[in-house]
Design a protein around this motif. Structure first.
Motif, PDB file in Angstrom:
ATOM      1  N   ASP A  39       0.824  -1.205   0.000  1.00 31.32           N
ATOM      2  CA  ASP A  39       0.000   0.000   0.000  1.00 31.32           C
ATOM      3  C   ASP A  39       0.863   1.261   0.000  1.00 31.32           C
ATOM      4  O   ASP A  39       0.369   2.350  -0.270  1.00 31.32           O
ATOM      5  N   ASP A  40       2.134   1.101   0.324  1.00 30.58           N
ATOM      6  CA  ASP A  40       3.041   2.238   0.396  1.00 30.58           C
ATOM      7  C   ASP A  40       4.469   1.697   0.309  1.00 30.58           C
ATOM      8  O   ASP A  40       4.695   0.481   0.381  1.00 30.58           O
ATOM      9  N   ILE A  41       5.429   2.602   0.168  1.00 28.11           N
ATOM     10  CA  ILE A  41       6.829   2.193   0.034  1.00 28.11           C
ATOM     11  C   ILE A  41       7.556   2.419   1.356  1.00 28.11           C
ATOM     12  O   ILE A  41       7.731   3.563   1.794  1.00 28.11           O
ATOM     13  N   GLU A 387       7.728   1.688   9.650  1.00 27.05           N
ATOM     14  CA  GLU A 387       7.954   1.320   8.249  1.00 27.05           C
ATOM     15  C   GLU A 387       7.547  -0.122   7.945  1.00 27.05           C
ATOM     16  O   GLU A 387       6.953  -0.398   6.907  1.00 27.05           O
ATOM     17  N   LEU A 388       7.879  -1.054   8.828  1.00 19.77           N
ATOM     18  CA  LEU A 388       7.540  -2.462   8.576  1.00 19.77           C
ATOM     19  C   LEU A 388       6.037  -2.653   8.393  1.00 19.77           C
ATOM     20  O   LEU A 388       5.593  -3.474   7.594  1.00 19.77           O
ATOM     21  N   SER A 389       5.239  -1.876   9.130  1.00 20.46           N
ATOM     22  CA  SER A 389       3.788  -2.057   9.083  1.00 20.46           C
ATOM     23  C   SER A 389       3.185  -1.663   7.737  1.00 20.46           C
ATOM     24  O   SER A 389       2.044  -2.019   7.439  1.00 20.46           O
ATOM     25  N   ARG A 390       3.942  -0.952   6.907  1.00 17.22           N
ATOM     26  CA  ARG A 390       3.425  -0.577   5.585  1.00 17.22           C
ATOM     27  C   ARG A 390       3.203  -1.789   4.697  1.00 17.22           C
ATOM     28  O   ARG A 390       2.486  -1.722   3.697  1.00 17.22           O
ATOM     29  N   GLY A 391       3.827  -2.910   5.054  1.00 19.37           N
ATOM     30  CA  GLY A 391       3.646  -4.136   4.274  1.00 19.37           C
ATOM     31  C   GLY A 391       2.407  -4.912   4.673  1.00 19.37           C
ATOM     32  O   GLY A 391       2.114  -5.955   4.093  1.00 19.37           O
ATOM     33  N   ARG A 392       1.653  -4.418   5.676  1.00 12.12           N
ATOM     34  CA  ARG A 392       0.419  -5.066   6.158  1.00 12.12           C
ATOM     35  C   ARG A 392       0.698  -6.451   6.720  1.00 12.12           C
ATOM     36  O   ARG A 392       0.181  -7.450   6.236  1.00 12.12           O
TER      37      ARG A 392
END
Length: 406
Positions: A39-41, A387-392
């Motif tokens: 959802d994001d980088i 940042e890690l949570s951007r990967g869901r």
């Protein structure tokens, strides 16, 4: 400690498999986010620092951390023929069909990545056309292609090691994943479980070459006799049937019952472990969104190489109590507050990694849920997660237990 031993979600964790995020995240672009399931980088440097903190917490709690890239590198380093086989298989699975490009990419990897670990990391990161320095004068395709074009796509979801394969007791399910993007990740598991001296004799309960898709986030070991599997956006009931046949017909397996949870089909409820995880002998985290109608199917062996399936419509607590063997408490994400639950569920508030009964690793950003867990007597170990949570995916998604004490 060769082989695997995972017969619980909560027994003391002794060895775990991780993948430290690498240059594959640098090959994410706004145009490829949807295709690559982001959802994001994430900002790589910060994501790596967060992941290193995760590993540090695990080690400080007595857990041996093993990295996927190291295991595959050990396999690749063990034989020149295996290295060649791995490279050509990876090229084929990256969608390279022309003999010209197979040779170009093979030669590029051999010339630039003689070190086995660097080679493995490069296969994870992907290759763009600009890196290859090809002579464009004899190829129309090359002349019209953007030099930034990804010839071999990256695998940015690899830091979620839970999904490509899953330990079940003393065996492994090597999964056929939902999307083509992630299915390529399972090549690393294939080489580990086929050729690594510590893991090549582990019973295989599912093959990456099977037709139906299944992912590790949908597989929970309730105890040595009961396995829970989610029927979800990413796991088909046909795959659960096949898994059940293989597990029940393996004389070394102790699993007697598989509970198939039919969960809502949506990105927020991507896997069973995003809505429901065990954190203590009598406690589970749960997303309030699945507390309505939740159909559970009880799958057992019919004693004659076949299956018996029974639909269960009782409250979730009753079903769990029957199989856990004691009264259970379901602790809602966000403390039951609908806004907090939706927000923190999006950031994996229910996706906890249990290190031993009552001690769990969580994302620090889910402060409402974490406070509720502390009030319930849990030992809550928080890790940074901007940042890690951007990967869901949360701490459970990012870890694949290899060994838990019986």
């Amino acid at each position: 400690m060769a082989g695997v031993n995972v017969k619980s979600e909560i027994k003391p964790l002794k060895r775990v498999l991780l993948h430290r995020p690498g240059d594959e995240l640098l090959n994410l672009t706004p145009d490829t986010l949807e295709e690559l399931l982001f959802d994001d980088i994430p900002f790589l440097r910060v994501a790596q620092a967060e992941h290193d903190r995760f590993a540090e917490i695990l080690r400080s709690e007595g857990v041996e951390v093993v990295y996927l890239e190291d295991l595959v590198a050990e396999v690749v380093a063990s034989s020149k023929d295996l290295r060649e086989q791995f490279v050509y298989q990876w090229i084929e699975e990256a969608g390279i069909r022309t003999e010209r490009y197979k040779k170009i990419i093979h030669d590029y990897l051999e010339e630039n990545y003689p070190d086995p670990k660097e080679l493995v990391l490069k296969t994870m990161a992907g290759i763009n056309l600009q890196e290859l320095h090809v002579n464009k004068s004899d190829s129309l395709v090359d002349l019209v292609s953007d030099t930034c074009k990804l010839v071999c796509a990256p695998m940015p979801n690899l830091y979620f090691t839970r999904d490509p394969f899953a330990m079940i007791g003393n065996g492994v399910s090597l999964n056929h994943m939902y999307s083509e993007t992630r299915n390529r990740e399972t090549i690393y598991g294939e080489y580990v479980f086929k050729y690594h001296p510590d893991y090549k004799d582990v019973p295989l309960y599912y093959s990456r070459y099977n037709t139906f898709h299944i992912e590790g986030g949908d597989i929970l070991n309730i105890n040595d006799k009961v396995l829970a599997v989610g029927i979800s956006q990413r796991t088909e009931p046909d795959a659960i049937d096949q898994l059940a046949h293989n597990v029940f017909n393996d004389p070394t397996s102790t699993i007697e019952t598989i509970l198939a949870f039919n969960i809502p089909n949506s990105r927020a409820f991507m896997h069973l472990d995003t809505v429901f995880t065990q954190i203590d002998t009598d406690k589970f985290t749960v997303h309030p969104g699945i507390m309505g109608p939740l159909t559970v199917f009880e799958v057992t062996s019919d004693g004659n190489q076949g299956l018996k399936v029974r639909e269960r419509n009782e409250p979730l607590e009753h079903i769990l109590e029957e199989y856990v063997g004691c009264p259970v408490e379901l602790i809602p994400c966000g403390g039951g507050d609908r806004i907090a639950a939706a927000r923190e569920q999006w950031n994996d508030g229910s996706n906890t990694l249990c290190l031993r009964p009552g001690t769990i690793v969580v994302y620090e950003r889910n402060d409402v849920t974490n406070e509720v867990l502390r009030e319930k007597g849990l030992n809550v170990l928080e890790m940074p997660s901007a940042e890690l949570s951007r990967g869901r995916g949360g701490p459970r998604c990012m870890s694949m237990p290899i060994w838990r004490e019986d």
